[in-house]
Scaffold this motif. Structure first.
Motif, PDB file in Angstrom:
ATOM      1  N   ASN B  25       0.840  -1.192   0.000  1.00 35.51           N
ATOM      2  CA  ASN B  25       0.000   0.000   0.000  1.00 35.51           C
ATOM      3  C   ASN B  25       0.881   1.250   0.000  1.00 35.51           C
ATOM      4  OD1 ASN B  25      -1.772   2.033   0.689  1.00 35.51           O
ATOM      5  ND2 ASN B  25      -3.022   0.687   1.934  1.00 35.51           N
ATOM      6  N   ALA B  26       0.625   2.162  -0.931  1.00 34.55           N
ATOM      7  CA  ALA B  26       1.463   3.359  -1.028  1.00 34.55           C
ATOM      8  C   ALA B  26       1.305   4.271   0.189  1.00 34.55           C
ATOM      9  CB  ALA B  26       1.145   4.124  -2.297  1.00 34.55           C
ATOM     10  N   VAL B  27       0.120   4.268   0.817  1.00 31.37           N
ATOM     11  CA  VAL B  27      -0.070   5.113   2.005  1.00 31.37           C
ATOM     12  C   VAL B  27       0.794   4.593   3.143  1.00 31.37           C
ATOM     13  CG1 VAL B  27      -1.745   5.959   3.650  1.00 31.37           C
ATOM     14  CG2 VAL B  27      -2.374   5.741   1.280  1.00 31.37           C
ATOM     15  N   ASN B  28       0.830   3.258   3.322  1.00 27.64           N
ATOM     16  CA  ASN B  28       1.713   2.681   4.331  1.00 27.64           C
ATOM     17  C   ASN B  28       3.160   3.038   4.043  1.00 27.64           C
ATOM     18  OD1 ASN B  28      -0.355   1.518   5.656  1.00 27.64           O
ATOM     19  ND2 ASN B  28      -0.011  -0.552   4.884  1.00 27.64           N
ATOM     20  N   GLY B  29       3.517   2.978   2.751  1.00 32.63           N
ATOM     21  CA  GLY B  29       4.871   3.334   2.360  1.00 32.63           C
ATOM     22  C   GLY B  29       5.208   4.754   2.767  1.00 32.63           C
ATOM     23  N   ALA B  30       4.256   5.677   2.555  1.00 34.81           N
ATOM     24  CA  ALA B  30       4.499   7.074   2.928  1.00 34.81           C
ATOM     25  C   ALA B  30       4.678   7.205   4.439  1.00 34.81           C
ATOM     26  CB  ALA B  30       3.355   7.942   2.444  1.00 34.81           C
ATOM     27  N   MET B  31       3.904   6.436   5.211  1.00 30.09           N
ATOM     28  CA  MET B  31       4.053   6.489   6.670  1.00 30.09           C
ATOM     29  C   MET B  31       5.432   5.993   7.111  1.00 30.09           C
ATOM     30  SD  MET B  31       1.473   7.823   7.904  1.00 30.09           S
ATOM     31  CE  MET B  31      -0.191   8.240   7.502  1.00 30.09           C
ATOM     32  N   PHE B  32       5.888   4.893   6.493  1.00 29.02           N
ATOM     33  CA  PHE B  32       7.217   4.388   6.829  1.00 29.02           C
ATOM     34  C   PHE B  32       8.298   5.377   6.412  1.00 29.02           C
ATOM     35  CE2 PHE B  32       5.205   0.067   6.795  1.00 29.02           C
ATOM     36  CZ  PHE B  32       5.394  -0.141   8.140  1.00 29.02           C
TER      37      PHE B  32
END
Lengths: 101, 191
Positions: B25-32
């Motif tokens: 998920n790209a949103v998870n990626g942004a959070m990481f």
């Protein structure tokens, strides 16, 4: 602190390799873009470490410039991605393979 | 203590960077990515670059990542099927990254590695410092000094670049209609 310059450079290299891997591996343009930012950050860490261990302010000033340029680059790049999405309804690189439309 | 913090924050930075590349998920990626930037700011603090650590949090973890999250959510980049990259691409990317890591390990820790120098003492910003060789200080005053003496031209070019970027974004975000002409009318008037 007993951490050597080499350790910082190694962390920076690891980050650069991860960003490089992400650019090659992922298909989503936005994630590729984030991985590019990761590579820029790796370079920032190396510059700050060199600057501290060589007792010079130059590396820190370079990082200042890199952060400013990266902010501008992100704004333009994301605008390009949004413009592409408007035209083609996708952000996946394999569907954006040709320049002509 | 500082050694332990170095290992802690470099592990945090590297692990969350790895999670950026592998999370579906790209949103998870942004959070990481935000976690990775915060870890990087902590590493800057360990290197006593306090001003840059603040900039890292404000500009990168704040402004840039907010922009990213906004665009990811606006375009809904994860909708539809998740495209799995083919085996060959994964293999090539993995081999490339592995070679890069091995080469870097050889350069930094191998036999030809430069001997590690001790951390120099932090000096006070001298009153009559020469502009060409500014010593490392923790004060953000030396940033200003460097920017307005040695790096005056690049500083102004950076300001101009930001202006150009702003104009570029405005041009890019103009809606182009079917005839290829840029529409200046507001979008509501069309419907």
């Amino acid at each position: 602190m007993t951490i050597s310059l080499n350790a910082f450079l190694f962390v920076s290299g690891l980050l650069f390799a991860i960003g490089f891997f992400g650019v090659l591996f992922r298909r989503n343009t936005l994630v590729i873009y984030m991985c590019l930012e990761l590579m820029l950050n790796a370079v920032n860490l190396a510059l700050v470490a060199f600057s501290r261990y060589h007792n010079s302010m130059d590396g820190n000033l370079f990082v200042f410039f890199i952060i400013a340029v990266a902010a501008a680059e992100v704004a333009v790049g994301l605008a390009i991605i949004v413009a592409l999405y408007r035209k083609r309804q996708t952000v996946m690189v394999e569907e954006l393979a040709e320049l002509r439309n | 203590m500082a050694d332990f913090l170095f290992y802690l924050f470099s592990a945090l930075t590297v692990l969350s960077a790895l999670l950026v590349t592998v999370s579906r998920n790209a949103v998870n990626g942004a959070m990481f990515m935000i976690m990775s930037f915060v870890g990087m700011a902590a590493l800057f603090l360990l290197l006593e670059a306090y001003f840059l650590a603040a900039l890292q949090i404000l500009v990168y973890a704040g402004a840039v990542m907010v922009l990213f999250l906004f665009i990811i959510m606006l375009l809904d980049a994860d909708k539809g099927r998740s495209v799995r990259p083919d085996r060959l691409t994964t293999f090539a990317a993995g081999i490339g990254a592995l070679l890069l890591v091995l080469g870097l390990a050889y350069i930094t820790f191998g036999e030809s590695a430069s001997p590690s120098t001790p951390l120099p003492e932090i000096t006070e910003m001298p009153q009559n410092a020469s502009a060409d060789d500014i010593p490392f200080t923790t004060a953000s005053r030396s940033f200003g000094y460097g920017l307005f003496t040695k790096y005056m031209l690049p500083f102004q070019v950076t300001g101009f670049l930001l202006l150009i970027a702003m104009v570029g974004v405005i041009v890019l975000s103009k809606k182009i209609d079917a005839s290829g002409e840029e529409s200046t009318k507001p979008r509501i008037a069309k419907s």
